[in-house]
Design a protein around this motif. Sequence first.
Motif, mmCIF file in Angstrom:
data_model
loop_
_atom_site.group_PDB
_atom_site.id
_atom_site.type_symbol
_atom_site.label_atom_id
_atom_site.label_comp_id
_atom_site.label_asym_id
_atom_site.label_seq_id
_atom_site.Cartn_x
_atom_site.Cartn_y
_atom_site.Cartn_z
ATOM 1 N N LEU A 62 40.547 42.879 49.323
ATOM 2 C CA LEU A 62 40.632 42.345 50.690
ATOM 3 C C LEU A 62 41.906 42.799 51.392
ATOM 4 O O LEU A 62 41.862 43.179 52.565
ATOM 5 C CB LEU A 62 40.556 40.816 50.672
ATOM 6 C CG LEU A 62 39.182 40.226 50.368
ATOM 7 C CD1 LEU A 62 39.270 38.709 50.254
ATOM 8 C CD2 LEU A 62 38.172 40.629 51.423
ATOM 9 N N VAL A 63 43.029 42.768 50.699
ATOM 10 C CA VAL A 63 44.271 43.265 51.296
ATOM 11 C C VAL A 63 44.113 44.746 51.642
ATOM 12 O O VAL A 63 44.518 45.190 52.718
ATOM 13 C CB VAL A 63 45.481 43.043 50.355
ATOM 14 C CG1 VAL A 63 46.714 43.787 50.871
ATOM 15 C CG2 VAL A 63 45.782 41.564 50.208
ATOM 16 N N SER A 95 52.516 35.834 37.196
ATOM 17 C CA SER A 95 51.062 35.848 37.049
ATOM 18 C C SER A 95 50.651 35.713 35.588
ATOM 19 O O SER A 95 49.771 34.918 35.238
ATOM 20 C CB SER A 95 50.499 37.141 37.648
ATOM 21 O OG SER A 95 49.102 37.182 37.527
ATOM 22 N N ILE A 136 39.750 36.923 40.813
ATOM 23 C CA ILE A 136 40.570 36.553 41.972
ATOM 24 C C ILE A 136 41.500 37.712 42.338
ATOM 25 O O ILE A 136 41.628 38.074 43.520
ATOM 26 C CB ILE A 136 41.372 35.275 41.688
ATOM 27 C CG1 ILE A 136 40.430 34.078 41.589
ATOM 28 C CG2 ILE A 136 42.429 35.036 42.770
ATOM 29 C CD1 ILE A 136 41.075 32.819 41.048
ATOM 30 N N GLY A 137 42.122 38.305 41.349
ATOM 31 C CA GLY A 137 43.030 39.426 41.617
ATOM 32 C C GLY A 137 42.317 40.625 42.206
ATOM 33 O O GLY A 137 42.806 41.265 43.143
ATOM 34 N N VAL A 146 32.948 37.057 43.770
ATOM 35 C CA VAL A 146 33.294 35.677 44.131
ATOM 36 C C VAL A 146 32.256 34.712 43.563
ATOM 37 O O VAL A 146 32.610 33.668 43.000
ATOM 38 C CB VAL A 146 33.425 35.518 45.663
ATOM 39 C CG1 VAL A 146 33.555 34.055 46.056
ATOM 40 C CG2 VAL A 146 34.617 36.320 46.175
ATOM 41 N N GLU A 150 48.326 38.104 40.961
ATOM 42 C CA GLU A 150 47.847 39.407 40.486
ATOM 43 C C GLU A 150 47.639 40.351 41.666
ATOM 44 O O GLU A 150 47.959 41.535 41.593
ATOM 45 C CB GLU A 150 46.551 39.263 39.683
ATOM 46 C CG GLU A 150 46.107 40.580 39.094
ATOM 47 C CD GLU A 150 44.767 40.525 38.392
ATOM 48 O OE1 GLU A 150 44.349 41.592 37.899
ATOM 49 O OE2 GLU A 150 44.133 39.468 38.338
ATOM 50 N N THR A 151 47.112 39.814 42.755
ATOM 51 C CA THR A 151 46.969 40.613 43.977
ATOM 52 C C THR A 151 48.332 41.110 44.443
ATOM 53 O O THR A 151 48.488 42.282 44.791
ATOM 54 C CB THR A 151 46.294 39.785 45.084
ATOM 55 O OG1 THR A 151 44.967 39.465 44.682
ATOM 56 C CG2 THR A 151 46.264 40.530 46.402
ATOM 57 N N MET A 201 46.095 34.983 42.448
ATOM 58 C CA MET A 201 46.639 35.471 43.719
ATOM 59 C C MET A 201 47.907 36.287 43.486
ATOM 60 O O MET A 201 48.141 37.281 44.175
ATOM 61 C CB MET A 201 46.889 34.303 44.663
ATOM 62 C CG MET A 201 45.601 33.670 45.145
ATOM 63 S SD MET A 201 45.803 32.479 46.475
ATOM 64 C CE MET A 201 46.379 31.062 45.604
ATOM 65 N N VAL A 255 39.348 40.737 43.852
ATOM 66 C CA VAL A 255 38.861 40.466 45.205
ATOM 67 C C VAL A 255 40.031 40.408 46.182
ATOM 68 O O VAL A 255 39.969 40.978 47.275
ATOM 69 C CB VAL A 255 38.025 39.163 45.247
ATOM 70 C CG1 VAL A 255 37.739 38.734 46.672
ATOM 71 C CG2 VAL A 255 36.725 39.349 44.478
ATOM 72 N N GLY A 256 41.102 39.735 45.788
ATOM 73 C CA GLY A 256 42.273 39.659 46.664
ATOM 74 C C GLY A 256 42.852 41.024 46.976
ATOM 75 O O GLY A 256 43.178 41.330 48.127
ATOM 76 N N THR A 257 42.967 41.854 45.965
ATOM 77 C CA THR A 257 43.511 43.196 46.166
ATOM 78 C C THR A 257 42.602 44.031 47.065
ATOM 79 O O THR A 257 43.067 44.739 47.966
ATOM 80 C CB THR A 257 43.730 43.899 44.808
ATOM 81 O OG1 THR A 257 44.582 43.081 44.010
ATOM 82 C CG2 THR A 257 44.356 45.263 44.989
#
Length: 104
Positions: free
Chosen positions: A72-73, A42, A65-66, A94, A13-14, A11, A68-70
């Motif tokens: 999504l943001v 991170s 995770i990084g 995911v 990383e995002t 997270m 997908v999180g990035t």
Amino acid sequence: MAWLVLVISGMLETAWAIALDRSAGFSRLVPSLVFAVTLLLSMGGLAYALREIPVGTGYAVWVGIGAVGTALVGMLALGESTSLPRILCLLLVVAGVVGLKIFH
């Protein structure tokens, strides 16, 4: 504990990826500082987690995770495309991350 640290590090990383974008090539101070701090945290968390988790699994989960999180943001807050194919691809990432945890 290693898995929890790995997820938090992913997270982060995002956070550093978004801060890097917002730093405008390191020309803006606050986003540049956020980038540096979150990058160090991170990477430190990843290094800690890799004491117990194999590097291939740990790195893939961290990057997943990084990424997908990035994405999504980008879609939810920055106006990037939310097309169905793009969302389906993120779901595949995911699924891969979950699979790596299950079959660790």
